[in-house]
Motif scaffolding. Sequence first.
Motif, PDB file in Angstrom:
ATOM      1  N   ILE A 177       1.943  11.440  -2.038  1.00 59.55           N
ATOM      2  CA  ILE A 177       3.318  11.933  -2.069  1.00 59.55           C
ATOM      3  C   ILE A 177       4.294  10.768  -2.225  1.00 59.55           C
ATOM      4  O   ILE A 177       5.177  10.783  -3.093  1.00 59.55           O
ATOM      5  N   GLU A 178       4.134   9.739  -1.400  1.00 62.04           N
ATOM      6  CA  GLU A 178       5.012   8.575  -1.505  1.00 62.04           C
ATOM      7  C   GLU A 178       4.860   7.902  -2.867  1.00 62.04           C
ATOM      8  O   GLU A 178       5.855   7.483  -3.481  1.00 62.04           O
ATOM      9  N   ALA A 179       3.627   7.804  -3.365  1.00 62.06           N
ATOM     10  CA  ALA A 179       3.403   7.185  -4.675  1.00 62.06           C
ATOM     11  C   ALA A 179       4.165   7.931  -5.767  1.00 62.06           C
ATOM     12  O   ALA A 179       4.782   7.318  -6.645  1.00 62.06           O
ATOM     13  N   GLY A 180       4.134   9.274  -5.709  1.00 62.78           N
ATOM     14  CA  GLY A 180       4.863  10.072  -6.695  1.00 62.78           C
ATOM     15  C   GLY A 180       6.356   9.887  -6.593  1.00 62.78           C
ATOM     16  O   GLY A 180       7.060   9.790  -7.610  1.00 62.78           O
ATOM     17  N   GLN A 181       6.871   9.818  -5.372  1.00 59.30           N
ATOM     18  CA  GLN A 181       8.310   9.635  -5.175  1.00 59.30           C
ATOM     19  C   GLN A 181       8.771   8.288  -5.715  1.00 59.30           C
ATOM     20  O   GLN A 181       9.851   8.179  -6.325  1.00 59.30           O
ATOM     21  N   LEU A 182       7.959   7.249  -5.509  1.00 59.40           N
ATOM     22  CA  LEU A 182       8.317   5.919  -6.007  1.00 59.40           C
ATOM     23  C   LEU A 182       8.240   5.856  -7.532  1.00 59.40           C
ATOM     24  O   LEU A 182       9.068   5.197  -8.185  1.00 59.40           O
ATOM     25  N   LEU A 183       7.264   6.540  -8.112  1.00 58.99           N
ATOM     26  CA  LEU A 183       7.173   6.588  -9.574  1.00 58.99           C
ATOM     27  C   LEU A 183       8.374   7.330 -10.163  1.00 58.99           C
ATOM     28  O   LEU A 183       8.909   6.943 -11.208  1.00 58.99           O
ATOM     29  N   ALA A 184       8.800   8.384  -9.490  1.00 56.46           N
ATOM     30  CA  ALA A 184       9.934   9.171  -9.981  1.00 56.46           C
ATOM     31  C   ALA A 184      11.188   8.316 -10.102  1.00 56.46           C
ATOM     32  O   ALA A 184      12.004   8.513 -11.016  1.00 56.46           O
ATOM     33  N   VAL A 185      11.344   7.357  -9.193  1.00 53.67           N
ATOM     34  CA  VAL A 185      12.496   6.453  -9.251  1.00 53.67           C
ATOM     35  C   VAL A 185      12.485   5.671 -10.566  1.00 53.67           C
ATOM     36  O   VAL A 185      13.542   5.413 -11.161  1.00 53.67           O
ATOM     37  N   GLN A 186      11.290   5.293 -11.030  1.00 54.98           N
ATOM     38  CA  GLN A 186      11.164   4.522 -12.265  1.00 54.98           C
ATOM     39  C   GLN A 186      11.300   5.389 -13.521  1.00 54.98           C
ATOM     40  O   GLN A 186      11.317   4.866 -14.642  1.00 54.98           O
ATOM     41  N   MET A 243      -8.344   1.969  -1.995  1.00 59.22           N
ATOM     42  CA  MET A 243      -7.975   0.874  -1.096  1.00 59.22           C
ATOM     43  C   MET A 243      -6.473   0.578  -1.120  1.00 59.22           C
ATOM     44  O   MET A 243      -5.962  -0.124  -0.256  1.00 59.22           O
ATOM     45  N   TRP A 244      -5.744   1.148  -2.067  1.00 51.54           N
ATOM     46  CA  TRP A 244      -4.304   0.921  -2.157  1.00 51.54           C
ATOM     47  C   TRP A 244      -3.506   2.059  -1.541  1.00 51.54           C
ATOM     48  O   TRP A 244      -2.282   2.110  -1.682  1.00 51.54           O
ATOM     49  N   TYR A 245      -4.206   2.962  -0.858  1.00 52.44           N
ATOM     50  CA  TYR A 245      -3.555   4.055  -0.148  1.00 52.44           C
ATOM     51  C   TYR A 245      -3.983   4.034   1.320  1.00 52.44           C
ATOM     52  O   TYR A 245      -5.167   3.858   1.624  1.00 52.44           O
ATOM     53  N   ASP A 246      -3.032   4.257   2.228  1.00 56.84           N
ATOM     54  CA  ASP A 246      -3.397   4.421   3.628  1.00 56.84           C
ATOM     55  C   ASP A 246      -4.140   5.740   3.818  1.00 56.84           C
ATOM     56  O   ASP A 246      -5.081   5.831   4.604  1.00 56.84           O
ATOM     57  N   ASP A 247      -3.680   6.778   3.112  1.00 52.75           N
ATOM     58  CA  ASP A 247      -4.337   8.092   3.154  1.00 52.75           C
ATOM     59  C   ASP A 247      -4.738   8.464   1.736  1.00 52.75           C
ATOM     60  O   ASP A 247      -3.890   8.741   0.894  1.00 52.75           O
ATOM     61  N   HIS A 284       0.859  -1.177   0.000  1.00 52.23           N
ATOM     62  CA  HIS A 284       0.000   0.000   0.000  1.00 52.23           C
ATOM     63  C   HIS A 284       0.897   1.230   0.000  1.00 52.23           C
ATOM     64  O   HIS A 284       1.999   1.208   0.541  1.00 52.23           O
ATOM     65  N   PHE A 285       0.419   2.330  -0.586  1.00 51.10           N
ATOM     66  CA  PHE A 285       1.133   3.594  -0.513  1.00 51.10           C
ATOM     67  C   PHE A 285       0.668   4.343   0.724  1.00 51.10           C
ATOM     68  O   PHE A 285      -0.511   4.339   1.054  1.00 51.10           O
ATOM     69  N   ARG A 286       1.600   5.028   1.382  1.00 55.38           N
ATOM     70  CA  ARG A 286       1.194   5.837   2.533  1.00 55.38           C
ATOM     71  C   ARG A 286       0.237   6.940   2.079  1.00 55.38           C
ATOM     72  O   ARG A 286      -0.774   7.197   2.729  1.00 55.38           O
ATOM     73  N   ASN A 287       0.589   7.584   0.987  1.00 53.12           N
ATOM     74  CA  ASN A 287      -0.219   8.675   0.452  1.00 53.12           C
ATOM     75  C   ASN A 287       0.230   8.948  -0.978  1.00 53.12           C
ATOM     76  O   ASN A 287       1.094   8.247  -1.511  1.00 53.12           O
TER      77      ASN A 287
END
Length: 226
Positions: A8-17, A191-195, A3-6
Amino acid sequence: MKHFRNRIEAGQLLAVQLQEYVGHPDVLVLALPRGGVPVAYEIAKVLQAPLDLCLVRKLGVPTQPELAMGAIASGGVMVLNEGVLQSLHISQDALTEVAAQEQQELKRRDRAYRGEQPFPDLRDRSLIVVDDGIATGSTMRAAVTALRTHQPKQIIIAVPVAPPQIDQMFQAVADRVVCLIQPDSLSSIGMWYDDFSQTDDDEVRELLQRSRQEMVDKKSSCEISG
């Protein structure tokens, strides 16, 4: 499965890719408001790329607004989910009424978010189109269809979560798809985000302004060091 925290975290992880696009002058990050904006902001910051919006509105079934029967985008583009229209026997009048309502909201958002800011020239640009997730795909398809009319060099779809068939869904309209999670069962994006709290208009405007200021600061820094 993660799950993504929020967003912001989802964007940061995508940026890595998307590291290969860092510093490329032709790259433009385009967010689907509103939920896609916090995700896209993080990507644009890492890639040192400008951030803008691709305005799209889902056409919800009148009795089930969360279920998309299609979507509209700037430039008069409409993409329909024929399966939903046929299975629920949606009339042309009902479709026209919902589309008219969403067109008004599209215009409102354009004024609210962009103000007097002109839409960027997309010709020969590498467009990274971002949302916080894809369910049916109709909203993203409308966005990409609208963007194709501007003759960009390439279109990359970047989302944190989407169905397993996402590559097949967009292989005819996008040049590349980057997706972090592809669960077998995707009943809702939230459902895939905590926030997954709602992104409001003020946050959209704030992030756009912050991104523009960061690009100005970066340009000034380059000029000083040069």
